[in-house]
Design a protein around this motif. Sequence first.
Motif, PDB file in Angstrom:
ATOM      1  N   SER A   1      11.659  16.475   8.641  1.00  0.00           N
ATOM      2  CA  SER A   1      10.855  16.609   9.856  1.00  0.00           C
ATOM      3  C   SER A   1      11.016  17.984  10.502  1.00  0.00           C
ATOM      4  O   SER A   1      10.073  18.510  11.105  1.00  0.00           O
ATOM      5  CB  SER A   1      11.226  15.515  10.860  1.00  0.00           C
ATOM      6  N   VAL A   2      12.190  18.595  10.373  1.00  0.00           N
ATOM      7  CA  VAL A   2      12.437  19.891  11.022  1.00  0.00           C
ATOM      8  C   VAL A   2      11.653  21.018  10.347  1.00  0.00           C
ATOM      9  O   VAL A   2      10.885  21.725  11.019  1.00  0.00           O
ATOM     10  CB  VAL A   2      13.944  20.198  11.076  1.00  0.00           C
TER      11      VAL A   2
ATOM     12  N   PHE B   1      13.847  19.327  18.359  1.00  0.00           N
ATOM     13  CA  PHE B   1      12.600  18.878  18.990  1.00  0.00           C
ATOM     14  C   PHE B   1      12.692  18.863  20.517  1.00  0.00           C
ATOM     15  O   PHE B   1      11.670  18.729  21.192  1.00  0.00           O
ATOM     16  CB  PHE B   1      12.222  17.486  18.481  1.00  0.00           C
TER      17      PHE B   1
ATOM     18  N   GLY C   1      14.210  12.367   8.160  1.00  0.00           N
ATOM     19  CA  GLY C   1      14.820  13.071   9.275  1.00  0.00           C
ATOM     20  C   GLY C   1      15.042  14.541   8.983  1.00  0.00           C
ATOM     21  O   GLY C   1      14.728  15.414   9.805  1.00  0.00           O
ATOM     22  N   PHE C   2      15.570  14.848   7.798  1.00  0.00           N
ATOM     23  CA  PHE C   2      15.813  16.239   7.450  1.00  0.00           C
ATOM     24  C   PHE C   2      14.499  17.006   7.236  1.00  0.00           C
ATOM     25  O   PHE C   2      14.384  18.174   7.626  1.00  0.00           O
ATOM     26  CB  PHE C   2      16.673  16.326   6.188  1.00  0.00           C
TER      27      PHE C   2
ATOM     28  N   MET D   1      22.045  15.219  10.399  1.00  0.00           N
ATOM     29  CA  MET D   1      20.625  14.976  10.633  1.00  0.00           C
ATOM     30  C   MET D   1      20.349  14.722  12.111  1.00  0.00           C
ATOM     31  O   MET D   1      19.391  15.254  12.681  1.00  0.00           O
ATOM     32  CB  MET D   1      20.140  13.791   9.812  1.00  0.00           C
ATOM     33  N   LEU D   2      21.195  13.898  12.741  1.00  0.00           N
ATOM     34  CA  LEU D   2      21.010  13.603  14.170  1.00  0.00           C
ATOM     35  C   LEU D   2      21.125  14.884  14.999  1.00  0.00           C
ATOM     36  O   LEU D   2      20.383  15.076  15.976  1.00  0.00           O
ATOM     37  CB  LEU D   2      22.037  12.573  14.627  1.00  0.00           C
TER      38      LEU D   2
ATOM     39  N   ASN E   1      20.396  17.916  13.883  1.00  0.00           N
ATOM     40  CA  ASN E   1      19.204  18.722  13.600  1.00  0.00           C
ATOM     41  C   ASN E   1      17.996  18.294  14.423  1.00  0.00           C
ATOM     42  O   ASN E   1      17.168  19.124  14.806  1.00  0.00           O
ATOM     43  CB  ASN E   1      18.853  18.620  12.111  1.00  0.00           C
ATOM     44  N   LEU E   2      17.889  16.987  14.691  1.00  0.00           N
ATOM     45  CA  LEU E   2      16.728  16.484  15.428  1.00  0.00           C
ATOM     46  C   LEU E   2      16.684  16.989  16.864  1.00  0.00           C
ATOM     47  O   LEU E   2      15.645  16.882  17.528  1.00  0.00           O
ATOM     48  CB  LEU E   2      16.732  14.949  15.404  1.00  0.00           C
ATOM     49  N   LYS E   3      17.776  17.549  17.348  1.00  0.00           N
ATOM     50  CA  LYS E   3      17.778  18.120  18.696  1.00  0.00           C
ATOM     51  C   LYS E   3      16.856  19.328  18.804  1.00  0.00           C
ATOM     52  O   LYS E   3      16.540  19.782  19.910  1.00  0.00           O
ATOM     53  CB  LYS E   3      19.206  18.502  19.110  1.00  0.00           C
TER      54      LYS E   3
END
Length: 242
Positions: free
Chosen positions: A231-232, A58, A228-229, A51-52, A54-56
Motif C-alpha cells: 500500500s505504501v 498515511f 499492507g507493505f 508493516m504497522l 510503515n502505515l503511519k
Amino acid sequence: MPLPSVATMALPTRTAPHPSTLVTLWRSSVGKKAVMAVSGLLMLLYLVAHMLGNLKVFFGPRDIDGYAHWLRTLGEPVLHYGWFLWLARFVLLAAVLAHGTAAYQLSRRDRRARPQQYVHRRQRPSYATRTMRWGGVILGLFIVWHILDLTTLTVNPAAEEGHPYRNVVASFSTWYGGGIYVVAMLALGLHIRHGFWSAAQTLGANNPRRDRALKAVANATALLLTAGFLSVPVAVMTGVVR
C-alpha cells in the motif's frame, strides 16, 4: 619379578569429547528445520510490527517521523539513544543468517540424499519448494537494497537524515525503487504463505483437525502483510502520498 617397561605399559585411552546437545541438534535435519521455524516466526513478528509502522506514512510526515524518533529513544535511560534499534537489527540479522544457512544446508542435504535413479531422470521440485527457494534469494537481495536505500541512504536519490517520510517518498517516486519493492513484497507474501505452513508442521502444531484453520491463517497472514507493505509504494506512485 621384573617390572613392566614403559613401552609395554598400557596408556589410558583418550575418548573424543562428545558434541554438545545444541551442536548435535544443529547437525540433524530436524534441528535445522526447527531453527528455520523459530527464526521464521521471529522474522514474522518483526514484519508485522514493521508493516504497522510503515502505515503511519498515511498520517503524514509528523506521525511517521515522530515514530522513527520514538524507536531511537526506546529503552532510555538504560539504553543510549539508538541502541534499541541496533540491538533489534543484530537480532534480526542473526535470525536471517540462521534461517538462510539452515535452508541452504537442508537443500544440499536433500540433493545428496536423492536416489541414484534421479541422475538421468531428475525429479522436478514442487511449486512450494521452488517458491521458497527463489523467494528466499529475492528477499535476501532485497534486504541488501532496502538497507542501502532507507537505512544507510546510499542509493536514495533525495535522502536526508532524520526525515523518513521524505526518504520514503523519494525512494518510491522512482520506477526502479517502487518496482523493486513491489516484486520483493509479492515474493514475501508467497514465502510467508508456504513458510507459515512449513513451520507449523515442524513445530508439531498441525493435525488433521487443525490443517484447514492453519492454512487459512497462513493465507490471511500472507495476504494482509503483502497488502499492507504494498500500500505504501502504490500510494506514492499514484500520488496519494507525496
